[in-house]
Write a protein that holds these residues in place. Structure first.
Motif, short mmCIF file in Angstrom:
data_model
loop_
_atom_site.label_atom_id
_atom_site.label_comp_id
_atom_site.label_asym_id
_atom_site.label_seq_id
_atom_site.Cartn_x
_atom_site.Cartn_y
_atom_site.Cartn_z
N UNK A 38 43.68 31.05 36.00
CA UNK A 38 42.37 30.64 35.50
C UNK A 38 41.40 31.79 35.40
N UNK A 39 41.37 32.61 36.43
CA UNK A 39 40.44 33.74 36.47
C UNK A 39 40.83 34.80 35.45
N UNK A 40 42.09 35.23 35.46
CA UNK A 40 42.52 36.32 34.58
C UNK A 40 42.53 35.88 33.12
N UNK A 41 43.10 34.71 32.84
CA UNK A 41 43.16 34.23 31.45
C UNK A 41 41.77 34.02 30.86
N UNK A 42 40.87 33.45 31.63
CA UNK A 42 39.50 33.19 31.15
C UNK A 42 38.71 34.49 30.99
N UNK A 43 38.86 35.41 31.93
CA UNK A 43 38.15 36.69 31.84
C UNK A 43 38.63 37.49 30.63
N UNK A 44 39.92 37.47 30.36
CA UNK A 44 40.44 38.14 29.17
C UNK A 44 39.88 37.51 27.90
#
Length: 159
Positions: free
Chosen positions: A55-61
């Protein structure tokens, strides 16, 4: 982390990114996407750590590549909280967990918008769209989880 968990984390991170980046339905001060539903599914199938990580990495990207890098730091905290809330409530109160996580997301982005734009009015202006986004993602999650259960899918992650 096992090879299976690492692979699932990578796949779910890509899923969150694509679900956030591709279906952009414009709203004031942002857009509606299906990334939250992808995070909820990541939590259901990958557990707490994979759900938060993807959730964090995919959304931040998605924020970075969408041209909204100013939102990356708030997104990290908001998506981690969203996944954690859903993780904690999903077993006993699936729907309440989805609603609580959606409200955390909407509240978090409302407050972040007020801070980033130095205007409570700007933050509040995005709230209806964020609540719509939460409702759409909750609905999609319910539909997909029912379809997966009908097909015999397993969300048996207990970590």
């Amino acid at each position: 982390m096992t090879t299976r968990q690492l692979t699932l984390a990578a796949i779910m991170t890509a899923f969150v990114f694509v679900a956030t980046f591709v279906p952009k339905i414009p709203i004031p001060l942002g857009y509606v996407h299906l990334g939250n539903a992808a995070i909820f599914l990541a939590v259901m199938f990958g557990g707490r750590r994979i759900g938060i990580l993807s959730g964090v990495v995919g959304s931040a990207l998605a924020d970075l590549l969408s041209g909204f890098p100013i939102w990356i730091v708030p997104t990290i905290f908001i998506k981690a909280a969203e996944a954690e809330i859903f993780w904690r409530l999903r077993e006993k109160h699936f729907l309440i967990g989805l609603i609580a996580a959606g409200l955390v997301m909407a509240t978090g982005y409302t407050l972040a918008g007020a801070f980033l734009y130095d205007s409570l009015s700007a933050g509040l202006a995005s709230t209806p769209g964020l609540l719509l986004e939460a409702a759409v993602n909750i609905s999609v999650t319910i539909i997909l989880s029912m379809a997966i259960k009908i097909r015999g899918g397993d969300d048996g992650q207990k970590n």
